[in-house]
Motif scaffolding. Structure first.
Motif, PDB file in Angstrom:
ATOM      1  N   ALA A 178      23.118  31.710  58.629  1.00 43.69           N
ATOM      2  CA  ALA A 178      24.560  31.711  58.369  1.00 43.69           C
ATOM      3  C   ALA A 178      24.767  31.243  56.941  1.00 43.69           C
ATOM      4  O   ALA A 178      24.215  30.231  56.532  1.00 43.69           O
ATOM      5  CB  ALA A 178      25.275  30.782  59.339  1.00 43.69           C
ATOM      6  N   TYR A 234      27.602  30.518  53.810  1.00 42.53           N
ATOM      7  CA  TYR A 234      28.960  30.412  53.285  1.00 42.53           C
ATOM      8  C   TYR A 234      28.850  29.983  51.827  1.00 42.53           C
ATOM      9  O   TYR A 234      28.422  28.862  51.539  1.00 42.53           O
ATOM     10  CB  TYR A 234      29.756  29.397  54.105  1.00 42.53           C
ATOM     11  N   GLU A 275      26.723  30.976  49.370  1.00 48.19           N
ATOM     12  CA  GLU A 275      25.336  30.620  49.059  1.00 48.19           C
ATOM     13  C   GLU A 275      24.706  31.658  48.126  1.00 48.19           C
ATOM     14  O   GLU A 275      23.517  31.948  48.215  1.00 48.19           O
ATOM     15  CB  GLU A 275      24.503  30.526  50.342  1.00 48.19           C
ATOM     16  N   ASP A 320      29.659  34.191  56.294  1.00 48.75           N
ATOM     17  CA  ASP A 320      30.772  33.545  56.976  1.00 48.75           C
ATOM     18  C   ASP A 320      32.003  33.503  56.053  1.00 48.75           C
ATOM     19  O   ASP A 320      32.490  32.443  55.698  1.00 48.75           O
ATOM     20  CB  ASP A 320      30.330  32.125  57.385  1.00 48.75           C
ATOM     21  N   ASN A 355      36.279  32.888  56.887  1.00 55.46           N
ATOM     22  CA  ASN A 355      35.395  31.758  57.170  1.00 55.46           C
ATOM     23  C   ASN A 355      35.727  31.162  58.537  1.00 55.46           C
ATOM     24  O   ASN A 355      36.799  30.583  58.730  1.00 55.46           O
ATOM     25  CB  ASN A 355      35.537  30.702  56.062  1.00 55.46           C
ATOM     26  N   LYS A 407      30.346  27.350  60.593  1.00 57.42           N
ATOM     27  CA  LYS A 407      28.937  27.632  60.862  1.00 57.42           C
ATOM     28  C   LYS A 407      28.663  27.951  62.333  1.00 57.42           C
ATOM     29  O   LYS A 407      27.892  28.860  62.651  1.00 57.42           O
ATOM     30  CB  LYS A 407      28.107  26.420  60.430  1.00 57.42           C
ATOM     31  N   ALA A 415      20.846  28.341  55.011  1.00 59.63           N
ATOM     32  CA  ALA A 415      20.700  29.228  53.858  1.00 59.63           C
ATOM     33  C   ALA A 415      20.252  28.474  52.604  1.00 59.63           C
ATOM     34  O   ALA A 415      19.851  29.080  51.615  1.00 59.63           O
ATOM     35  CB  ALA A 415      22.020  29.929  53.575  1.00 59.63           C
ATOM     36  N   ASP A 416      20.325  27.160  52.630  1.00 57.50           N
ATOM     37  CA  ASP A 416      20.120  26.398  51.401  1.00 57.50           C
ATOM     38  C   ASP A 416      18.688  25.900  51.234  1.00 57.50           C
ATOM     39  O   ASP A 416      18.404  25.094  50.357  1.00 57.50           O
ATOM     40  CB  ASP A 416      21.083  25.212  51.363  1.00 57.50           C
ATOM     41  N   GLN A 473      17.060  23.928  53.089  1.00 57.59           N
ATOM     42  CA  GLN A 473      16.789  22.576  53.614  1.00 57.59           C
ATOM     43  C   GLN A 473      15.879  22.622  54.837  1.00 57.59           C
ATOM     44  O   GLN A 473      15.228  21.638  55.154  1.00 57.59           O
ATOM     45  CB  GLN A 473      18.110  21.877  53.964  1.00 57.59           C
ATOM     46  N   LYS A 487      25.433   9.810  54.462  1.00 59.55           N
ATOM     47  CA  LYS A 487      25.194  10.918  55.384  1.00 59.55           C
ATOM     48  C   LYS A 487      24.079  10.564  56.365  1.00 59.55           C
ATOM     49  O   LYS A 487      24.178  10.822  57.563  1.00 59.55           O
ATOM     50  CB  LYS A 487      24.820  12.160  54.573  1.00 59.55           C
ATOM     51  N   ARG A 490      13.055  17.077  55.715  1.00 60.29           N
ATOM     52  CA  ARG A 490      14.174  17.885  55.250  1.00 60.29           C
ATOM     53  C   ARG A 490      14.272  17.789  53.738  1.00 60.29           C
ATOM     54  O   ARG A 490      14.465  16.720  53.186  1.00 60.29           O
ATOM     55  CB  ARG A 490      15.460  17.383  55.899  1.00 60.29           C
ATOM     56  N   ARG A 525      18.744  20.566  48.967  1.00 59.08           N
ATOM     57  CA  ARG A 525      19.240  21.928  48.768  1.00 59.08           C
ATOM     58  C   ARG A 525      18.575  22.583  47.572  1.00 59.08           C
ATOM     59  O   ARG A 525      18.362  21.927  46.557  1.00 59.08           O
ATOM     60  CB  ARG A 525      20.736  21.855  48.457  1.00 59.08           C
ATOM     61  N   SER A 547      26.756  20.855  49.310  1.00 61.53           N
ATOM     62  CA  SER A 547      26.968  20.834  50.757  1.00 61.53           C
ATOM     63  C   SER A 547      28.367  21.319  51.098  1.00 61.53           C
ATOM     64  O   SER A 547      29.320  21.073  50.368  1.00 61.53           O
ATOM     65  CB  SER A 547      26.754  19.423  51.291  1.00 61.53           C
ATOM     66  N   LYS A 548      28.498  22.013  52.225  1.00 59.35           N
ATOM     67  CA  LYS A 548      29.798  22.524  52.655  1.00 59.35           C
ATOM     68  C   LYS A 548      30.485  21.533  53.590  1.00 59.35           C
ATOM     69  O   LYS A 548      31.583  21.782  54.056  1.00 59.35           O
ATOM     70  CB  LYS A 548      29.621  23.866  53.373  1.00 59.35           C
TER      71      LYS A 548
HETATM   72  N1  UDP Z   1      27.811  27.263  56.594  1.00 60.61           N
HETATM   73  C1  UDP Z   1      28.492  28.335  57.176  1.00 60.61           C
HETATM   74  N2  UDP Z   1      29.857  28.261  57.321  1.00 60.61           N
HETATM   75  C2  UDP Z   1      30.581  27.159  56.931  1.00 60.61           C
HETATM   76  C3  UDP Z   1      29.876  26.064  56.362  1.00 60.61           C
HETATM   77  C4  UDP Z   1      28.500  26.149  56.217  1.00 60.61           C
HETATM   78  O1  UDP Z   1      27.883  29.331  57.543  1.00 60.61           O
HETATM   79  O2  UDP Z   1      31.797  27.156  57.095  1.00 60.61           O
HETATM   80  C5  UDP Z   1      26.354  27.345  56.431  1.00 60.61           C
HETATM   81  C6  UDP Z   1      25.854  27.066  55.021  1.00 60.61           C
HETATM   82  O3  UDP Z   1      25.903  28.219  54.224  1.00 60.61           O
HETATM   83  C7  UDP Z   1      24.434  26.610  55.278  1.00 60.61           C
HETATM   84  C8  UDP Z   1      24.555  25.870  56.604  1.00 60.61           C
HETATM   85  O4  UDP Z   1      25.768  26.330  57.207  1.00 60.61           O
HETATM   86  O5  UDP Z   1      23.545  27.692  55.457  1.00 60.61           O
HETATM   87  C9  UDP Z   1      24.555  24.369  56.426  1.00 60.61           C
HETATM   88  O6  UDP Z   1      25.556  23.999  55.506  1.00 60.61           O
HETATM   89  P1  UDP Z   1      25.335  22.829  54.453  1.00 60.61           P
HETATM   90  O7  UDP Z   1      23.979  22.963  53.833  1.00 60.61           O
HETATM   91  O8  UDP Z   1      26.495  22.818  53.532  1.00 60.61           O
HETATM   92  O9  UDP Z   1      25.388  21.559  55.382  1.00 60.61           O
HETATM   93  P2  UDP Z   1      24.498  20.237  55.240  1.00 60.61           P
HETATM   94  O10 UDP Z   1      23.071  20.677  55.141  1.00 60.61           O
HETATM   95  O11 UDP Z   1      24.970  19.558  53.999  1.00 60.61           O
HETATM   96  O12 UDP Z   1      24.787  19.466  56.490  1.00 60.61           O
END
Ligand code: UDP
Ligand code: MG
Length: 330
Positions: free
Chosen positions: A11, A13, A15, A45, A73, A76, A97-98, A100, A134, A199, A202, A207-208
């Motif tokens: 998924a 968003y 990226e 997304d 959107n 996730k 997608a990032d 991680q 976090k 982990r 990124r 981060s989203k």
């Molecule tokens: N993502 C998504 N829709 C959203 C927010 C995030 O598909 O509305 C995806 C984002 O692209 C990534 C994954 O969810 O692949 C995790 O997001 P992020 O890395 O920002 O979260 P974190 O790792 O900081 O918890």
């Protein structure tokens, strides 16, 4: 050679920077596993940057890549649901997608799947990319969740996991609007196993999820998988009533023995304010559940599809004929 179909589900968003770096790593990891029919499904997304264009470029050079674009959107959890709905054959592996969640672990996940496990999930032993706030809030969340919910939800485990075909099919039956995926995975059950991993940070972008989004996410998780807060309100009420009764008796006894010189305004204020506060909290708790019930009762689709491009690798999904279909409700 018999080949197992595995679709890597990502998924994304906004990226656009990360995906071109991630894709070659996924492909390399898939190709390194013998006898695996590896596919990749990207769900855009509702990105507002060049993510869709980047995905089209990736898909052009690679027939194993399928693309799904949502109409906006949806978040996730909905994006992952949309992707899982499109995986009609074989297992699914969910990846951020990032970068991680390192794609290099795909081989280890598949090995566990071939041993007969249905839900192989990555459990974080280190979170290099995440700050102290976090890390500690996530830690606390998983502990509270574990206490409150009767559904087993493994701690420090995100969406990074491989689901066997029957686990994917089971998950697809859960159509609730408020989707807390980690809980839904746990609810499905079957044979689960954890793979510890570190982990990474990124590879690109930010981060989203900010703290407020995470707080709401935690509320979602707790209210979706536990009614313990409602019961807490009941016990708080019972305890208060019991204390009030005892105190009332004491006031009567006191007045009978020593008379009643009118006083006690501070006590009264304290009691009134305390009770008012408790009642508002309990009302708010009920409201949280009522609101979710309301949203659930609307029976809206979980997401809308803008565009669907199945990969054109041979022996692809049955609906290969349709290259694009617009606005399909699911
Ligand atoms: N993502 C998504 N829709 C959203 C927010 C995030 O598909 O509305 C995806 C984002 O692209 C990534 C994954 O969810 O692949 C995790 O997001 P992020 O890395 O920002 O979260 P974190 O790792 O900081 O918890
Ligand atoms: Mg991330």
């Amino acid at each position: 050679m018999s080949s197992d179909r595995l679709t890597v589900l990502v998924a994304a968003y906004n990226e656009a920077d990360a995906l071109p770096l991630l894709h070659p790593r996924i492909v390399a990891a898939l190709e390194a596993v013998p006898g695996l029919d590896g596919r990749v499904l990207y769900v855009d997304d509702g990105s507002t940057d060049g993510t869709w264009e980047a995905l089209q470029r990736i898909a052009q050079g690679d027939a194993r890549v399928a693309l799904l674009r949502l109409s906006r959107n949806f978040g996730k959890e909905a994006a992952l649901t949309a992707g899982l709905d499109r995986i009609e054959q074989g297992a699914a592996l969910i990846l951020d997608a990032d970068g991680q969640d390192p794609p290099e672990l795909i081989g280890a996940f598949v090995a566990k799947w071939r041993e007969g496990f249905d839900d192989v999930h990555g459990t974080r032993v280190a979170r290099a990319g995440d700050g102290i706030v976090k890390r500690s809030t996530a830690h606390a969340f998983y502990r509270v969740m574990g206490r409150l919910s009767r559904t087993p939800i493994p701690a420090d485990t995100g969406d990074f996991r491989l689901l066997s075909p029957r686990a994917v099919a089971a998950l697809r039956q859960l159509r609730e609007r408020h989707r807390f995926m980690k809980g839904l995975f746990g609810w499905v059950g079957f044979r689960q196993v954890a793979i510890p991993y570190e982990r990474d940070a990124r590879i690109a972008g930010g981060s989203k999820f900010n703290l407020w989004k995470l707080w709401n996410f935690a509320l979602e998780g707790i209210t979706s998988f536990s009614t313990a807060p409602l019961r807490f309100a009941t016990y708080l009420g019972l305890a208060t009533a019991f204390l009030a009764f005892a105190y009332g008796m004491w006031i009567v006894v006191k007045a009978l023995r020593w008379g009643d010189p009118v006083a006690g305004w501070p006590t009264m204020m304290a009691v009134i304010l305390f009770l008012g506060g408790v009642q508002l909290i309990a009302l708010g708790l009920i409201g949280e559940y009522l609101g979710r019930l309301y949203m659930e009762s609307k029976q809206r689709p979980l997401y809308l599809v803008d565009e669907w491009r199945p990969g054109d690798a041979p022996a692809s999904a049955p609906d290969q004929a349709a290259t694009t279909c617009r606005i399909t409700a699911t």
